[in-house]
Design a protein around this motif. Structure first.
Motif, PDB file in Angstrom:
ATOM      1  N   ALA A   1       0.827  -1.210   0.000  1.00 22.91           N
ATOM      2  CA  ALA A   1       0.000   0.000   0.000  1.00 22.91           C
ATOM      3  C   ALA A   1       0.860   1.258   0.000  1.00 22.91           C
ATOM      4  N   VAL A   2       1.906   1.296   0.823  1.00 19.87           N
ATOM      5  CA  VAL A   2       2.765   2.469   0.899  1.00 19.87           C
ATOM      6  C   VAL A   2       3.520   2.677  -0.413  1.00 19.87           C
ATOM      7  N   ALA A   3       4.004   1.598  -1.022  1.00 21.00           N
ATOM      8  CA  ALA A   3       4.736   1.713  -2.285  1.00 21.00           C
ATOM      9  C   ALA A   3       3.838   2.255  -3.393  1.00 21.00           C
ATOM     10  N   ALA A   4       2.589   1.775  -3.425  1.00 25.68           N
ATOM     11  CA  ALA A   4       1.658   2.260  -4.446  1.00 25.68           C
ATOM     12  C   ALA A   4       1.344   3.737  -4.239  1.00 25.68           C
ATOM     13  N   GLU A   5       1.150   4.137  -2.989  1.00 25.98           N
ATOM     14  CA  GLU A   5       0.852   5.538  -2.709  1.00 25.98           C
ATOM     15  C   GLU A   5       2.072   6.422  -3.000  1.00 25.98           C
ATOM     16  N   ALA A   6       3.268   5.916  -2.682  1.00 22.43           N
ATOM     17  CA  ALA A   6       4.486   6.676  -2.965  1.00 22.43           C
ATOM     18  C   ALA A   6       4.657   6.865  -4.470  1.00 22.43           C
ATOM     19  N   ALA A   7       4.350   5.840  -5.248  1.00 22.95           N
ATOM     20  CA  ALA A   7       4.461   5.950  -6.701  1.00 22.95           C
ATOM     21  C   ALA A   7       3.458   6.958  -7.250  1.00 22.95           C
ATOM     22  N   ARG A   8       2.231   6.928  -6.729  1.00 21.91           N
ATOM     23  CA  ARG A   8       1.213   7.872  -7.188  1.00 21.91           C
ATOM     24  C   ARG A   8       1.612   9.309  -6.859  1.00 21.91           C
ATOM     25  N   THR A   9       2.123   9.502  -5.641  1.00 20.11           N
ATOM     26  CA  THR A   9       2.534  10.847  -5.224  1.00 20.11           C
ATOM     27  C   THR A   9       3.747  11.325  -6.021  1.00 20.11           C
ATOM     28  N   ALA A  10       4.683  10.414  -6.301  1.00 20.88           N
ATOM     29  CA  ALA A  10       5.854  10.784  -7.095  1.00 20.88           C
ATOM     30  C   ALA A  10       5.453  11.210  -8.501  1.00 20.88           C
ATOM     31  N   ALA A  11       4.430  10.543  -9.039  1.00 16.59           N
ATOM     32  CA  ALA A  11       3.955  10.923 -10.365  1.00 16.59           C
ATOM     33  C   ALA A  11       3.304  12.303 -10.337  1.00 16.59           C
ATOM     34  N   LEU A  12       2.512  12.584  -9.304  1.00 16.82           N
ATOM     35  CA  LEU A  12       1.875  13.890  -9.183  1.00 16.82           C
ATOM     36  C   LEU A  12       2.899  15.000  -8.999  1.00 16.82           C
ATOM     37  N   ALA A  13       3.999  14.665  -8.306  1.00 19.02           N
ATOM     38  CA  ALA A  13       5.070  15.649  -8.084  1.00 19.02           C
ATOM     39  C   ALA A  13       6.035  15.729  -9.256  1.00 19.02           C
ATOM     40  N   GLN A  14       5.747  14.962 -10.325  1.00 20.20           N
ATOM     41  CA  GLN A  14       6.556  14.940 -11.536  1.00 20.20           C
ATOM     42  C   GLN A  14       7.983  14.449 -11.286  1.00 20.20           C
ATOM     43  N   VAL A  15       8.124  13.610 -10.260  1.00 18.69           N
ATOM     44  CA  VAL A  15       9.410  12.951 -10.036  1.00 18.69           C
ATOM     45  C   VAL A  15       9.593  11.824 -11.041  1.00 18.69           C
ATOM     46  N   ILE A  16       8.478  11.177 -11.402  1.00 14.43           N
ATOM     47  CA  ILE A  16       8.478  10.142 -12.428  1.00 14.43           C
ATOM     48  C   ILE A  16       7.374  10.480 -13.427  1.00 14.43           C
ATOM     49  N   ASP A  17       7.370   9.784 -14.557  1.00 14.65           N
ATOM     50  CA  ASP A  17       6.309   9.996 -15.546  1.00 14.65           C
ATOM     51  C   ASP A  17       4.962   9.575 -14.969  1.00 14.65           C
ATOM     52  N   ASP A  18       3.940  10.319 -15.291  1.00 16.83           N
ATOM     53  CA  ASP A  18       2.601  10.027 -14.787  1.00 16.83           C
ATOM     54  C   ASP A  18       1.904   9.026 -15.705  1.00 16.83           C
ATOM     55  N   THR A  19       2.454   7.818 -15.733  1.00 13.28           N
ATOM     56  CA  THR A  19       1.855   6.725 -16.497  1.00 13.28           C
ATOM     57  C   THR A  19       1.727   5.510 -15.591  1.00 13.28           C
ATOM     58  N   GLN A  20       0.826   4.608 -15.968  1.00  9.85           N
ATOM     59  CA  GLN A  20       0.618   3.404 -15.177  1.00  9.85           C
ATOM     60  C   GLN A  20       1.887   2.571 -15.105  1.00  9.85           C
ATOM     61  N   ALA A  21       2.598   2.463 -16.220  1.00  6.27           N
ATOM     62  CA  ALA A  21       3.823   1.666 -16.264  1.00  6.27           C
ATOM     63  C   ALA A  21       4.906   2.260 -15.364  1.00  6.27           C
ATOM     64  N   ALA A  22       5.050   3.585 -15.403  1.00  8.61           N
ATOM     65  CA  ALA A  22       6.074   4.241 -14.587  1.00  8.61           C
ATOM     66  C   ALA A  22       5.764   4.091 -13.102  1.00  8.61           C
ATOM     67  N   ARG A  23       4.483   4.239 -12.732  1.00  4.58           N
ATOM     68  CA  ARG A  23       4.098   4.094 -11.322  1.00  4.58           C
ATOM     69  C   ARG A  23       4.310   2.665 -10.839  1.00  4.58           C
ATOM     70  N   ALA A  24       3.938   1.702 -11.676  1.00  8.27           N
ATOM     71  CA  ALA A  24       4.117   0.298 -11.298  1.00  8.27           C
ATOM     72  C   ALA A  24       5.598  -0.052 -11.151  1.00  8.27           C
ATOM     73  N   ASP A  25       6.405   0.473 -12.063  1.00 11.58           N
ATOM     74  CA  ASP A  25       7.839   0.209 -12.006  1.00 11.58           C
ATOM     75  C   ASP A  25       8.460   0.828 -10.755  1.00 11.58           C
ATOM     76  N   TYR A  26       8.061   2.052 -10.432  1.00  8.34           N
ATOM     77  CA  TYR A  26       8.572   2.739  -9.242  1.00  8.34           C
ATOM     78  C   TYR A  26       8.188   1.967  -7.975  1.00  8.34           C
ATOM     79  N   ALA A  27       6.916   1.555  -7.873  1.00  5.90           N
ATOM     80  CA  ALA A  27       6.446   0.836  -6.699  1.00  5.90           C
ATOM     81  C   ALA A  27       7.162  -0.516  -6.554  1.00  5.90           C
ATOM     82  N   LEU A  28       7.361  -1.205  -7.679  1.00  7.98           N
ATOM     83  CA  LEU A  28       8.033  -2.504  -7.628  1.00  7.98           C
ATOM     84  C   LEU A  28       9.472  -2.351  -7.165  1.00  7.98           C
ATOM     85  N   HIS A  29      10.191  -1.385  -7.725  1.00 13.09           N
ATOM     86  CA  HIS A  29      11.584  -1.179  -7.332  1.00 13.09           C
ATOM     87  C   HIS A  29      11.691  -0.751  -5.861  1.00 13.09           C
ATOM     88  N   LEU A  30      10.737   0.030  -5.405  1.00 11.46           N
ATOM     89  CA  LEU A  30      10.741   0.430  -3.996  1.00 11.46           C
ATOM     90  C   LEU A  30      10.528  -0.790  -3.097  1.00 11.46           C
TER      91      LEU A  30
END
Length: 244
Positions: free
Chosen positions: A106-135
């Motif tokens: 849950a925390v990894a998914a929320e961190a990925a969503r927030t990172a996308a909103l903050a434009q730290v990563i691309d705001d795409t489903q693939a980028a969020r999933a990749d960020y959460a998985l690596h975290l």
């Protein structure tokens, strides 16, 4: 009355007793402070019954399954006398249980969503999933390493306070170097890793291993693995943020 039924009723009563404070707090603020009736009393009562039954079954599962399993495996590895096998098992146990932790997911998914909103990563489903998985994998590897250090500490008799103090000095140092966006996530990662799945097996491993080695006291040497498992994710996630 059957012994297992008596045990279940005993645990149910204990679970209700453990939940009583939060029930009283909610009822007090709802009825006395807010002066409003509880909404959907039937739904709340049904939910409370489900929580009590779920907590009871969880505790029963710990007592009958996970704790004995963890201790039995620790005793078996101690008798086998293979350090490499024990270290490999400790790493795999820490990493495997952490990946499966619902709180971390849950925390990894929320961190990925927030990172996308903050434009730290691309705001795409693939980028969020990749960020959460690596975290999650980063945290899992850190807990695996924590258990390896904890097992070596039990075997060698290293004082845990020096390891913990040194680790938190490292956390403080990295905090000043890591980007601000990752600091809160890193600190939260230290808490969510030690939850319902990890804690029972890790605790049983430490106590069982300390009880199997001559000259080790399970009360002194068997505990402390959870502290290490909470510390190392903060270090790893801070570095993860610096790299990403």
């Amino acid at each position: 009355m059957d012994k297992s039924l008596r045990s279940f009723l005993r645990l149910s009563g204990q679970s209700l007793k453990d939940l009583a404070p939060i029930i009283l707090v909610v009822a007090f603020f709802q009825l006395v402070v807010l002066q409003q009736p509880l909404p959907d009393m039937v739904g709340i009562a049904a939910g409370l019954v489900c929580v009590v039954l779920g907590l009871t079954l969880f505790v029963q599962g710990l007592e009958t399954g996970l704790f004995p399993l963890g201790q039995a495996m620790a005793h078996a590895f101690a008798r086998k006398g293979s350090l490499s096998a024990l270290v490999a098992f400790a790493f795999c146990l820490g990493a495997g249980t952490t990946v499966a932790e619902p709180a971390l997911i849950a925390v990894a998914a929320e961190a990925a969503r927030t990172a996308a909103l903050a434009q730290v990563i691309d705001d795409t489903q693939a980028a969020r999933a990749d960020y959460a998985l690596h975290l999650r994998l980063t945290v899992a590897a850190s807990v695996g390493l924590a258990l390896v250090i904890g097992v070596l500490r039990i075997l060698k008799g290293w004082p845990i306070q020096y390891i913990i103090i040194g680790g938190y000095i490292g956390v403080l140092a990295l905090t000043f170097a890591a980007p601000e966006e990752i600091i809160g996530v890193a600190y939260d990662s230290g808490g969510v890793t030690t939850s319902t799945i990890t804690v029972p097996l890790v605790t049983a491993l430490g106590v069982g291993l300390a009880g199997s080695i001559r000259g080790r006291n399970p009360m002194i040497d068997g505990f402390g693995l959870i502290a290490l498992a909470s510390l190392t994710p903060m270090l790893f996630v801070l570095v993860f943020g610096m790299v990403i």
